[in-house]
Design an enzyme around this catalytic site. Structure first.
Site, PDB file in Angstrom:
ATOM      1  N   HIS A   1      -6.623  35.439 -29.548  1.00  0.00           N
ATOM      2  CA  HIS A   1      -6.054  34.080 -29.505  1.00  0.00           C
ATOM      3  C   HIS A   1      -5.738  33.632 -28.268  1.00  0.00           C
ATOM      4  O   HIS A   1      -4.570  33.977 -27.655  1.00  0.00           O
ATOM      5  CB  HIS A   1      -4.724  34.375 -30.327  1.00  0.00           C
ATOM      6  CG  HIS A   1      -3.890  33.088 -30.684  1.00  0.00           C
ATOM      7  ND1 HIS A   1      -2.693  33.189 -31.103  1.00  0.00           N
ATOM      8  CD2 HIS A   1      -4.371  31.659 -30.609  1.00  0.00           C
ATOM      9  CE1 HIS A   1      -2.127  31.855 -31.197  1.00  0.00           C
ATOM     10  NE2 HIS A   1      -3.128  30.907 -31.111  1.00  0.00           N
TER      11      HIS A   1
ATOM     12  N   LYS B   1       0.354  27.946 -24.065  1.00  0.00           N
ATOM     13  CA  LYS B   1      -1.203  28.192 -23.616  1.00  0.00           C
ATOM     14  C   LYS B   1      -2.333  27.010 -23.058  1.00  0.00           C
ATOM     15  O   LYS B   1      -2.618  27.268 -22.426  1.00  0.00           O
ATOM     16  CB  LYS B   1      -1.766  28.563 -25.058  1.00  0.00           C
ATOM     17  CG  LYS B   1      -3.205  29.272 -24.938  1.00  0.00           C
ATOM     18  CD  LYS B   1      -3.297  30.665 -26.027  1.00  0.00           C
ATOM     19  CE  LYS B   1      -2.779  30.424 -27.304  1.00  0.00           C
ATOM     20  NZ  LYS B   1      -3.769  29.607 -28.068  1.00  0.00           N
ATOM     21  N   THR B   2      -1.773  25.704 -23.868  1.00  0.00           N
ATOM     22  CA  THR B   2      -2.502  24.637 -23.574  1.00  0.00           C
ATOM     23  C   THR B   2      -2.244  24.140 -22.120  1.00  0.00           C
ATOM     24  O   THR B   2      -2.911  24.024 -21.420  1.00  0.00           O
ATOM     25  CB  THR B   2      -2.405  23.343 -24.608  1.00  0.00           C
ATOM     26  OG1 THR B   2      -2.949  24.095 -25.781  1.00  0.00           O
ATOM     27  CG2 THR B   2      -3.286  22.460 -24.194  1.00  0.00           C
TER      28      THR B   2
ATOM     29  N   CYS C   1       3.681  28.238 -26.696  1.00  0.00           N
ATOM     30  CA  CYS C   1       4.513  28.786 -25.644  1.00  0.00           C
ATOM     31  C   CYS C   1       3.684  28.737 -24.386  1.00  0.00           C
ATOM     32  O   CYS C   1       3.988  29.670 -23.452  1.00  0.00           O
ATOM     33  CB  CYS C   1       4.652  30.275 -26.195  1.00  0.00           C
ATOM     34  SG  CYS C   1       5.654  30.464 -27.150  1.00  0.00           S
TER      35      CYS C   1
ATOM     36  N   ARG D   1       0.412  16.708 -33.469  1.00  0.00           N
ATOM     37  CA  ARG D   1      -0.822  17.092 -32.581  1.00  0.00           C
ATOM     38  C   ARG D   1      -1.882  15.966 -32.118  1.00  0.00           C
ATOM     39  O   ARG D   1      -1.765  15.031 -33.052  1.00  0.00           O
ATOM     40  CB  ARG D   1      -1.665  18.183 -33.707  1.00  0.00           C
ATOM     41  CG  ARG D   1      -0.889  19.529 -34.040  1.00  0.00           C
ATOM     42  CD  ARG D   1      -1.058  20.613 -33.247  1.00  0.00           C
ATOM     43  NE  ARG D   1      -0.225  21.430 -33.409  1.00  0.00           N
ATOM     44  CZ  ARG D   1      -0.536  22.701 -33.227  1.00  0.00           C
ATOM     45  NH1 ARG D   1      -1.626  23.183 -32.314  1.00  0.00           N
ATOM     46  NH2 ARG D   1       0.174  23.792 -33.617  1.00  0.00           N
TER      47      ARG D   1
ATOM     48  N   SER E   1       1.733  30.389 -30.519  1.00  0.00           N
ATOM     49  CA  SER E   1       1.770  28.909 -30.622  1.00  0.00           C
ATOM     50  C   SER E   1       2.970  28.399 -29.726  1.00  0.00           C
ATOM     51  O   SER E   1       3.832  28.768 -30.134  1.00  0.00           O
ATOM     52  CB  SER E   1       1.661  28.544 -31.796  1.00  0.00           C
ATOM     53  OG  SER E   1       0.660  29.414 -32.701  1.00  0.00           O
TER      54      SER E   1
ATOM     55  N   LYS F   1      -8.080  29.139 -37.384  1.00  0.00           N
ATOM     56  CA  LYS F   1      -7.516  30.511 -37.490  1.00  0.00           C
ATOM     57  C   LYS F   1      -7.888  31.265 -38.778  1.00  0.00           C
ATOM     58  O   LYS F   1      -7.695  32.532 -38.696  1.00  0.00           O
ATOM     59  CB  LYS F   1      -6.013  30.183 -37.551  1.00  0.00           C
ATOM     60  CG  LYS F   1      -5.253  29.734 -36.426  1.00  0.00           C
ATOM     61  CD  LYS F   1      -5.428  30.489 -35.174  1.00  0.00           C
ATOM     62  CE  LYS F   1      -4.978  29.970 -33.787  1.00  0.00           C
ATOM     63  NZ  LYS F   1      -4.552  28.933 -33.301  1.00  0.00           N
TER      64      LYS F   1
HETATM   65  C1  OXD Z   1      -1.619  27.785 -33.566  1.00  0.00           C
HETATM   66  C2  OXD Z   1      -2.505  26.410 -33.008  1.00  0.00           C
HETATM   67  O1  OXD Z   1      -1.981  28.908 -33.139  1.00  0.00           O
HETATM   68  O2  OXD Z   1      -2.558  25.489 -33.639  1.00  0.00           O
HETATM   69  O3  OXD Z   1      -1.057  27.336 -34.525  1.00  0.00           O
HETATM   70  O4  OXD Z   1      -3.317  26.905 -32.204  1.00  0.00           O
HETATM   71 MN    MN Z   2      -3.289  28.843 -31.729  1.00  0.00          MN
END
Ligand code: OXD
Ligand code: MN
Length: 625
Positions: free
Chosen positions: A247, A274-275, A272, A388, A270, A228
């Site tokens: 992002h 995405k992955t 929400c 994580r 983050s 980031k």
């Molecule tokens: C974040 C990430 O956006 O870890 O916090 O990807």
């Molecule tokens: Mn992120």
């Protein structure tokens, strides 16, 4: 080479540095060495031996501990350093640097003096590690060189998993200063090897020098420069050069029974979805967090993942909801778990779908047993909600064949998704590109454990990028409008909401998103008609019913559809009101944005008045067509 530097390098490091032939790298390292006072500097290239060295060092130094499954290790960040610290991250500002109102800043001289003071002598008695990486594929228009300097082997190991090696790419700079650099120190460590002075955690971004300083932290969102911290530098660079740094996930959608792949990018705050959107079973992943977007010679939108690994949230990853990730997390491969519970060298996390969670073990709070309470008398969960996993993308069965393609993939769909329990439908399509930019700009979400602070608070997060937009928000939106208008075929834009609730319960399962995304994919190829509403185009019931049946052999009822796709007029007008307040405080907001907002508001008010009800089923609009 400068003499203070020379005395701290062994012969191999000296040779690695000499071969780069980059005086700017040497100057910066001398500066960093004088400041942090390490006992030794280890400069690494990109050989297997160098990568192996870092992996071993993280274990020797007890920054990571081996787990039972081959290749798995665990790392802990410390009790107060478990998420991105937006409050302590500041841009070093001068009168010329114009920023979004939401970005924290500090006068450059004052900030430099503070952070250099905190870094001064921070590596006394320790090694300074130096590595070179490439953001984006190497040998590509997208490639950006980045140097990481840190006293943490965990940070370097994470970067080896998450980013492409860039030592050879650095040589191609031919000695220029066109690279980003990141100086990080954990600061003093406590008996558990975690940062002691987290109250003095600082992350200062120097846009003028393309540099970020980070001190007194370990959590990767604060310490790993290429993630980031580099995104902030890249947004500033992209603003000057006419491309976009976002992002965003990048994924290939493969509709069953059709011989085509359609690439989407997608912005989600983050934690929400995405992955999990990038990892929908049946699709292929290019990236799950950060993308650069450029326009190619044929005026097509192309995207690359600037990473080649995943630093993913592990909470709720279980065999049922995320089968692909779960498999990767439970089989041998190089992988770092962080802030999970460890018992008998086995990791446990929240929502993993096991009912045999041990009653004691080691976690982010140290030794843990069931019922443990923290200083505020709150119960300490067995694992942190922002725990994580870090691994290479190539470890996954569903990695896209083009994930490392220097040309990038051609993007024809854009997704924007927030965490919203009561307003937006699960999927809608923007009326046109400008409306799509508006959908991204008005993205709101409820806060999650990925950022320090209270969770569950509604937060406005344009393009899920607001923490990183180190330029005026209006300029950033203008760049999005312009980007689309320069394209020959503009991607279609969709808004998703996986978090709609009915009587306090989510209306959808985690896997249902596959249906929404397949509908979006089909829209791009003209497979489905849609219903025009002031919110955008909504799906027809029959099409969703067919998709639910085809994909999950599941009945999707008209009642579910009516609830999920109702146009909730007063909820929307409330949202518009919040947006008016948010954007009125920003400079240079483009007129295009206000135009879309005004049109939507007018249409909603008129329809509400003429229909005389507050909530309208999509059937109301299809009858009007
Ligand atoms: C974040 C990430 O956006 O870890 O916090 O990807
Ligand atoms: Mn992120």
């Amino acid at each position: 080479m400068l003499s203070p530097l020379l005395s701290l390098l062994d012969a191999r490091s000296r040779q690695v540095l000499d071969s780069l032939k980059n005086v700017h790298v040497e100057d910066q390292l001398s500066e960093f060495a004088n400041l942090c006072k390490p006992s030794r500097i280890v400069v690494l290239g990109e050989s297997k031996q160098d990568i192996h060295f870092i992996r071993g060092l993280a274990k020797v130094r007890h920054e990571e501990t081996k787990l039972k499954i081959r290749g798995h290790t665990v790392h802990f960040d410390g009790y107060n350093d478990l998420a991105r610290d937006v409050g302590s991250t500041k841009v070093l500002a001068t009168p010329e640097i114009k920023l979004s109102k939401r970005i924290n800043s500090i006068d450059r001289d004052k900030g430099l003096s503070e952070i250099l003071g905190l870094l001064s002598g921070s590596m006394t008695g320790r090694e300074m590690l130096v590595k070179f990486y490439c953001l984006g594929p190497t040998n590509s228009n997208f490639s950006l060189c980045a140097m990481q300097v840190s006293d943490s082997a965990y940070v370097m190991h994470s970067e080896d998993l998450l980013y492409r090696q860039g030592y050879e790419q650095f040589k191609k700079l031919n000695g220029s200063n066109q690279f980003f650099s990141f100086l990080h120190s954990t600061g003093e460590l406590d008996g558990r090897n975690t940062t002691k002075n987290y109250g003095k955690r600082r992350i200062y971004v120097d846009l003028l020098a393309n540099r970020v300083y980070s001190v007194n932290n370990q959590y990767a969102g604060n310490s790993v420069g290429l993630k980031k911290l580099a995104l902030r530098l890249a947004i500033s660079k992209a603003n000057h050069e006419g491309w976009l740094a976002e992002h965003m996930l990048v994924a290939g959608v493969h509709p069953p029974g059709k011989e085509r792949v359609t690439y989407f990018v997608g912005a989600y705050p983050s934690a929400c979805g995405k992955t999990s959107t990038a990892m929908i079973p049946g699709n292929t992943i290019v990236g799950d967090d950060i993308a650069y977007l450029r326009i190619d010679r044929g005026k097509k939108c192309r995207a690359v993942n600037i990473e080649h690994g995943i630093f993913g949230i592990i909470q709720d990853v279980n065999a049922q909801d995320d089968p692909l990730i779960y498999k990767a997390l439970t089989t041998p491969r190089e992988l770092i778990f962080s802030n999970v519970l460890v018992s008998d060298r086995t990791p446990y996390w929240l929502g993993m779908g096991r009912d045999d969670i041990p009653e004691r073990g080691f976690n982010f709070s140290g030794n843990w047993r069931k019922g443990k309470r923290d200083n505020d008398d709150a119960e300490v969960p067995y694992a942190h909600p922002n725990a994580r996993y870090t691994m290479r993308l190539s470890e996954l069965d569903n990695v896209d064949p083009k994930y490392d393609d220097g040309k990038g993939v051609v993007v024809t769909g854009v997704l924007y998704g927030g965490r919203d329990s009561d307003t937006n439908p699960p999927i809608s399509e923007a009326l046109d590109w400008d409306h799509g930019v508006y959908l991204g700009a008005t993205l709101e979400s409820e806060t999650t454990a990925a950022i320090i602070g209270k969770t569950g608070i509604r937060r406005h997060d344009p393009m899920a990028n607001i923490d990183f937009v180190v330029i005026p928000l209006g300029k950033y939106l203008e760049n999005h409008f312009k980007f689309g208008h320069r394209l020959k075929n503009k991607p279609r834009v969709f808004a998703t909401n996986y978090f709609l609730k009915r009587e306090g319960k989510y209306t959808n399962s985690k896997l249902d998103k596959k249906v929404w995304i397949l509908w979006a994919e089909g829209r791009i190829h003209g497979d489905y008609d849609a219903i025009r509403t002031p919110l955008g185009y909504l799906p027809k019931y029959e099409d969703l019913k067919g998709l639910f049946h085809e994909i999950f052999n599941k009945e999707y009822s008209k009642d579910e559809y009516d609830f999920e796709f109702n146009v909730r007029i007063s909820k929307y007008l409330e949202k518009i009101g919040r947006m008016e307040t948010a954007f009125e405080g920003e400079n240079y907001i483009p007129e295009k944005f206000w135009k879309v907002l005004r049109n939507q508001k007018k249409e909603l008010i008129q329809i509400g008045q003429s229909a005389g009800v507050d909530s309208l089923s999509p059937d109301f609009f299809s009858r009007k067509e």
